[in-house]
Design an enzyme around this catalytic site. Structure first.
Site, PDB file in Angstrom:
ATOM      1  N   ASN A 174       0.876  -1.172   0.000  1.00 56.76           N
ATOM      2  CA  ASN A 174       0.000   0.000   0.000  1.00 56.76           C
ATOM      3  C   ASN A 174       0.913   1.222   0.000  1.00 56.76           C
ATOM      4  O   ASN A 174       1.537   1.523   1.012  1.00 56.76           O
ATOM      5  CB  ASN A 174      -0.892  -0.028   1.251  1.00 56.76           C
ATOM      6  CG  ASN A 174      -1.654   1.268   1.452  1.00 56.76           C
ATOM      7  OD1 ASN A 174      -1.743   2.106   0.542  1.00 56.76           O
ATOM      8  ND2 ASN A 174      -2.210   1.457   2.637  1.00 56.76           N
ATOM      9  N   TRP A 175       0.960   1.880  -1.132  1.00 59.96           N
ATOM     10  CA  TRP A 175       1.907   2.997  -1.267  1.00 59.96           C
ATOM     11  C   TRP A 175       1.429   4.280  -0.600  1.00 59.96           C
ATOM     12  O   TRP A 175       2.158   5.261  -0.535  1.00 59.96           O
ATOM     13  CB  TRP A 175       2.199   3.252  -2.747  1.00 59.96           C
ATOM     14  CG  TRP A 175       3.186   2.299  -3.334  1.00 59.96           C
ATOM     15  CD1 TRP A 175       3.833   1.275  -2.690  1.00 59.96           C
ATOM     16  CD2 TRP A 175       3.667   2.284  -4.689  1.00 59.96           C
ATOM     17  NE1 TRP A 175       4.681   0.636  -3.559  1.00 59.96           N
ATOM     18  CE2 TRP A 175       4.598   1.235  -4.795  1.00 59.96           C
ATOM     19  CE3 TRP A 175       3.396   3.063  -5.829  1.00 59.96           C
ATOM     20  CZ2 TRP A 175       5.268   0.942  -5.981  1.00 59.96           C
ATOM     21  CZ3 TRP A 175       4.049   2.769  -7.012  1.00 59.96           C
ATOM     22  CH2 TRP A 175       4.975   1.717  -7.082  1.00 59.96           C
ATOM     23  N   LYS A 176       0.170   4.293  -0.153  1.00 59.11           N
ATOM     24  CA  LYS A 176      -0.376   5.516   0.474  1.00 59.11           C
ATOM     25  C   LYS A 176      -0.146   6.706  -0.469  1.00 59.11           C
ATOM     26  O   LYS A 176      -0.204   6.530  -1.682  1.00 59.11           O
ATOM     27  CB  LYS A 176       0.236   5.702   1.869  1.00 59.11           C
ATOM     28  CG  LYS A 176       0.103   4.413   2.699  1.00 59.11           C
ATOM     29  CD  LYS A 176       0.383   4.569   4.159  1.00 59.11           C
ATOM     30  CE  LYS A 176       0.178   3.212   4.850  1.00 59.11           C
ATOM     31  NZ  LYS A 176       0.327   3.286   6.297  1.00 59.11           N
TER      32      LYS A 176
ATOM     33  N   HIS B  10      -9.170   1.174   5.228  1.00 48.35           N
ATOM     34  CA  HIS B  10      -7.864   1.374   5.865  1.00 48.35           C
ATOM     35  C   HIS B  10      -8.021   2.308   7.062  1.00 48.35           C
ATOM     36  O   HIS B  10      -8.820   3.248   7.030  1.00 48.35           O
ATOM     37  CB  HIS B  10      -6.864   1.953   4.864  1.00 48.35           C
ATOM     38  CG  HIS B  10      -5.466   1.922   5.389  1.00 48.35           C
ATOM     39  ND1 HIS B  10      -4.984   2.877   6.247  1.00 48.35           N
ATOM     40  CD2 HIS B  10      -4.475   1.016   5.220  1.00 48.35           C
ATOM     41  CE1 HIS B  10      -3.737   2.562   6.572  1.00 48.35           C
ATOM     42  NE2 HIS B  10      -3.402   1.441   5.963  1.00 48.35           N
TER      43      HIS B  10
ATOM     44  N   GLU C  21      -6.328   4.689   8.086  1.00 48.71           N
ATOM     45  CA  GLU C  21      -6.129   6.123   7.798  1.00 48.71           C
ATOM     46  C   GLU C  21      -7.393   6.729   7.185  1.00 48.71           C
ATOM     47  O   GLU C  21      -7.706   7.899   7.410  1.00 48.71           O
ATOM     48  CB  GLU C  21      -4.905   6.299   6.879  1.00 48.71           C
ATOM     49  CG  GLU C  21      -3.613   6.088   7.668  1.00 48.71           C
ATOM     50  CD  GLU C  21      -2.463   5.499   6.864  1.00 48.71           C
ATOM     51  OE1 GLU C  21      -2.484   5.564   5.627  1.00 48.71           O
ATOM     52  OE2 GLU C  21      -1.531   4.954   7.504  1.00 48.71           O
TER      53      GLU C  21
ATOM     54  N   GLU D 170      -4.723  -4.840  10.736  1.00 48.84           N
ATOM     55  CA  GLU D 170      -3.706  -3.804  10.889  1.00 48.84           C
ATOM     56  C   GLU D 170      -3.921  -3.066  12.208  1.00 48.84           C
ATOM     57  O   GLU D 170      -4.731  -2.131  12.274  1.00 48.84           O
ATOM     58  CB  GLU D 170      -3.790  -2.798   9.734  1.00 48.84           C
ATOM     59  CG  GLU D 170      -3.556  -3.409   8.367  1.00 48.84           C
ATOM     60  CD  GLU D 170      -3.010  -2.380   7.375  1.00 48.84           C
ATOM     61  OE1 GLU D 170      -2.040  -2.702   6.695  1.00 48.84           O
ATOM     62  OE2 GLU D 170      -3.538  -1.257   7.308  1.00 48.84           O
TER      63      GLU D 170
ATOM     64  N   GLY E  73       3.231   2.453  10.650  1.00 44.03           N
ATOM     65  CA  GLY E  73       4.162   3.558  10.441  1.00 44.03           C
ATOM     66  C   GLY E  73       4.923   3.946  11.695  1.00 44.03           C
ATOM     67  O   GLY E  73       5.583   4.976  11.735  1.00 44.03           O
TER      68      GLY E  73
ATOM     69  N   SER F 278       4.097  -1.964  10.122  1.00 37.82           N
ATOM     70  CA  SER F 278       5.557  -2.030  10.278  1.00 37.82           C
ATOM     71  C   SER F 278       6.165  -3.362   9.856  1.00 37.82           C
ATOM     72  O   SER F 278       7.129  -3.828  10.459  1.00 37.82           O
ATOM     73  CB  SER F 278       5.964  -1.671  11.717  1.00 37.82           C
ATOM     74  OG  SER F 278       5.604  -0.320  12.000  1.00 37.82           O
TER      75      SER F 278
ATOM     76  N   GLY G  26       3.168  -0.971   4.118  1.00 42.19           N
ATOM     77  CA  GLY G  26       3.214   0.444   3.753  1.00 42.19           C
ATOM     78  C   GLY G  26       4.625   0.852   3.383  1.00 42.19           C
ATOM     79  O   GLY G  26       5.122   0.576   2.296  1.00 42.19           O
ATOM     80  N   GLY G  27       5.303   1.501   4.321  1.00 46.17           N
ATOM     81  CA  GLY G  27       6.622   2.085   4.080  1.00 46.17           C
ATOM     82  C   GLY G  27       7.609   1.184   3.353  1.00 46.17           C
ATOM     83  O   GLY G  27       8.269   1.613   2.400  1.00 46.17           O
TER      84      GLY G  27
END
Ligand code: 13P
Length: 249
Positions: A9-11, A95, A97, A167, A173, A213, A234-235
């Site tokens: 997930n590149w956000k 998600h 966010e 999640e 993150g 993470s 993510g990251g």
């Protein structure tokens, strides 16, 4: 058995040119990765570039969100048939966010997941507790409410095509990954909810991803848990080498 799904997930990161650069580096690193399905969910404006770059590979592309109407006066939204027509396979719904910053509720998560399925997309529905909910002993209560409100309204046929992502919000993150045991217990609980609603074989078949993470150095421990069927990253999915080592865990 369940085929692992490793999804990035590149956000809100990367331009179309950066998307192209990622794929030229990433694809050669995962040509041998037949043990898992791979997905990348870039920002909407990069979907065309990602679909083009991933053509002929085993990497599927997905939206990070999806609206439930097919079309209409809904400024800023993107529909499921649009994602499908753009070449997507997947759509993330719910998600944390989206829940935290954009007013997403279990009710709208369900509508998004159902719309994705109607259009022939496979939804990845996210659930997960916040830190204060975990610390107050309410993790299972929160997961149950999110499952009942955001997933259990799907038909058995729809559920069979759905992926769940656990999640924990406090692990996203933050570098604070859930321990494999902690994540494994939440996954087991979610599979139990799936069994109560959809029966034993549907519960045994549904894939439940862990997100929060995930890094090359912790993915193996997580994947060793019997109820963890993949990762939503993510990251660490933004860099080709790091996401490839996660895929090739
Ligand atoms: P991080 O891997 O950056 O913690 O993000 C997890 C996530 O939110 C994936 O959807």
């Amino acid at each position: 058995m369940r085929t692992p799904l490793m999804a990035g997930n590149w956000k809100m990161y990367k331009t179309p040119a950066e998307t192209q650069a990622f794929f030229s580096k990433f694809l050669p690193l995962v040509t041998g990765a037949t043990h898992a399905e791979i997905a990348i969910c870039p920002p909407f404006v990069n979907i065309a570039a990602a679909v083009e770059a991933a053509k002929g590979s085993r990497v599927g592309i997905g939206g990070q969100n999806v609206y439930w109407a097919k079309e209409g006066a809904f400024t800023g939204e993107v529909s499921a048939p649009m994602l499908k027509a753009a070449g997507c396979t997947w759509a993330i719904a719910g998600h944390s966010e989206r829940r935290q910053y954009f007013g997403e509720t279990d009710e709208t998560v369900l509508k998004r997941a159902a719309a994705a399925l109607d259009a022939g997309l496979l939804p990845i529905v996210c659930v997960g507790e916040r830190l204060e909910e975990r610390e107050s002993g309410n993790t299972e209560r929160v997961l149950e409410a999110q499952f009942n409100g955001g997933i259990a309204g799907l038909s058995a046929e729809q559920f069979a095509k759905t992926v769940i992502a656990y999640e924990p919000v406090w692990a996203i993150g933050t570098g604070k990954v859930a321990t494999p045991d902690m994540a494994g217990a939440a996954h087991k609980f979610l599979r139990g909810l799936a069994e109560s609603k959809y029966g034993k074989s549907a519960a045994a078949a549904v894939r439940i991803l862990y997100g929060g993470s995930v890094k090359p150095d912790n993915v193996r421990g997580l994947m060793a848990q019997p109820d963890i069927d993949g990762a939503l990253v993510g990251g660490a999915s933004l860099e080709a080498n790091s996401f490839a080592s996660i895929v090739n865990f």
